[in-house]
Design an enzyme around this catalytic site. Structure first.
Site, PDB file in Angstrom:
ATOM      1  N   ASP A  69      12.635  -0.355  11.770  1.00  0.00           N
ATOM      2  CA  ASP A  69      11.443   0.410  12.156  1.00  0.00           C
ATOM      3  C   ASP A  69      11.009   0.060  13.585  1.00  0.00           C
ATOM      4  O   ASP A  69      11.515  -0.882  14.193  1.00  0.00           O
ATOM      5  CB  ASP A  69      10.279   0.141  11.166  1.00  0.00           C
ATOM      6  CG  ASP A  69      10.149  -1.345  10.787  1.00  0.00           C
ATOM      7  OD1 ASP A  69       9.565  -1.631   9.732  1.00  0.00           O
ATOM      8  OD2 ASP A  69      10.649  -2.199  11.536  1.00  0.00           O
ATOM      9  N   GLU A 145       4.828   3.128   3.433  1.00  0.00           N
ATOM     10  CA  GLU A 145       3.593   2.712   2.778  1.00  0.00           C
ATOM     11  C   GLU A 145       3.474   3.350   1.398  1.00  0.00           C
ATOM     12  O   GLU A 145       4.197   4.294   1.060  1.00  0.00           O
ATOM     13  CB  GLU A 145       2.385   3.111   3.643  1.00  0.00           C
ATOM     14  CG  GLU A 145       2.362   2.479   5.019  1.00  0.00           C
ATOM     15  CD  GLU A 145       1.815   1.035   5.018  1.00  0.00           C
ATOM     16  OE1 GLU A 145       2.023   0.315   4.014  1.00  0.00           O
ATOM     17  OE2 GLU A 145       1.194   0.649   6.033  1.00  0.00           O
TER      18      GLU A 145
HETATM   19  O1  LIG Z   1       7.474 -10.421   6.950  1.00  0.00           O
HETATM   20  P1  LIG Z   1       6.034 -10.014   7.257  1.00  0.00           P
HETATM   21  O2  LIG Z   1       5.623 -10.363   8.652  1.00  0.00           O
HETATM   22  O3  LIG Z   1       5.078 -10.489   6.188  1.00  0.00           O
HETATM   23  O4  LIG Z   1       6.035  -8.401   7.240  1.00  0.00           O
HETATM   24  C1  LIG Z   1       6.318  -7.735   6.002  1.00  0.00           C
HETATM   25  C2  LIG Z   1       6.723  -6.328   6.322  1.00  0.00           C
HETATM   26  O5  LIG Z   1       5.730  -5.680   7.138  1.00  0.00           O
HETATM   27  C3  LIG Z   1       6.383  -5.057   8.254  1.00  0.00           C
HETATM   28  O6  LIG Z   1       6.323  -5.926   9.358  1.00  0.00           O
HETATM   29  C4  LIG Z   1       5.743  -3.742   8.568  1.00  0.00           C
HETATM   30  O7  LIG Z   1       4.386  -3.990   8.728  1.00  0.00           O
HETATM   31  C5  LIG Z   1       7.811  -4.902   7.829  1.00  0.00           C
HETATM   32  O8  LIG Z   1       8.683  -4.674   8.900  1.00  0.00           O
HETATM   33  C6  LIG Z   1       8.011  -6.220   7.138  1.00  0.00           C
HETATM   34  O9  LIG Z   1       9.156  -6.227   6.321  1.00  0.00           O
END
Ligand SMILES: O=P(O)(O)OC[C@H]1O[C@](O)(CO)[C@@H](O)[C@@H]1O
Length: 265
Positions: A69, A145
């Site tokens: 993404d 989402e």
């Molecule tokens: O590993 P983190 O920083 O908790 O993020 C969880 C998920 O949220 C995202 O950063 C998107 O907000 C994803 O790319 C990621 O897998």
């Protein structure tokens, strides 16, 4: 799903790094196609892979990488862009060709057209051999989402307030967090031949419980991975704390470790 409950971040990083190393060695010659996640969860595994490259000669030469993404609207090279994040935390420290590390163009004039073109690029590369995933506290994967179509292809998505708040930690102020992103769709992600999802901490426990034991629902997009035949979930005790069948998963993992499946020749 194979569930691996690890004692700490170091054991988790090793398990994810082992899966990537196995994919690299299995694709020797043709070059592996890796799907890389951003966010904080996969970073310990990337750090372990950098160590293996530097100290053990693990090579990524000939491999390609596709990011899951990218935010929409950040200037190219913005310090919080995922294009830059993956280079600073992983790919600029290993021997993969930088031009082979591909991400959606968040500054594209027509994000919807960019999304469709990105999906096609993955297909043209022959698809992803191994996709690394994190999971959001609300059960999102990539930026899909709650409410995302479980069959979605790479698309432009609006971020929830929760995700914006969760990701504000990387920005000076929550007002600087983009509200849209380009994200591989849930259908695109499931096209990967193998998936490894990693999560840690109490904040992911509810999402992990739904991922592994919940009903398949767009309310919890990660549950769509229950339709995929090759998913390894690497979680620490805190992220596993709401699972009902943890003892069974531990037993299964210990059996698998004692009786590794030998791929049919
Ligand atoms: O590993 P983190 O920083 O908790 O993020 C969880 C998920 O949220 C995202 O950063 C998107 O907000 C994803 O790319 C990621 O897998």
């Amino acid at each position: 799903m194979e569930i691996h409950i690890v004692a700490d971040a170091s054991e988790g990083a090793k398990a994810v790094a082992d899966a990537i190393e196995s994919t690299l060695r299995g694709a020797a010659g043709s070059g592996a196609v890796l799907g890389l996640a951003t966010g904080s969860s996969p970073v310990p595994a990337y750090t372990e892979l950098i160590r293996r490259h530097r100290e053990e000669g693990l090579s990524f030469a000939g491999s390609r990488a596709f990011l899951l993404d990218e935010y929409v609207g950040l200037a190219a090279g913005h310090e919080q862009s995922y294009h830059r994040f993956i280079r600073e935390n992983f790919t600029s420290h290993i021997d993969i060709d930088d031009a082979a590390v591909v991400s959606p163009d968040g500054s594209a004039e027509d994000p919807a057209a960019e999304a469709a073109a990105y999906d096609e690029k993955i297909r043209e590369a022959g698809g992803v051999d191994l996709q690394i995933l994190g999971i959001g506290s609300n059960g999102h994967i990539a930026f899909n989402e709650p409410g995302s179509s479980l069959a979605s292809r790479t698309h432009v998505v609006g971020l929830t307030q929760g995700t914006i708040q969760d990701n504000a930690r990387f920005f000076g102020d929550v007002s600087e967090v983009p509200v849209r992103a380009l994200s591989q769709g849930l259908g695109t992600i499931r096209d990967a031949r193998r998936i490894v999802l990693t999560a840690s901490g109490e904040g992911k426990a509810a999402a992990v419980a739904q991922l592994v034991e919940g009903a398949i629902s767009a309310r919890w997009p990660a549950t769509s991975l229950q339709l995929h035949p090759e998913v390894l979930v690497v979680i620490d005790e805190a992220a596993a704390s709401q699972l009902e069948l943890s003892d069974y998963y531990r037993f299964q993992h210990s059996l698998a470790a004692q009786n590794p499946v030998v791929p049919h020749s």
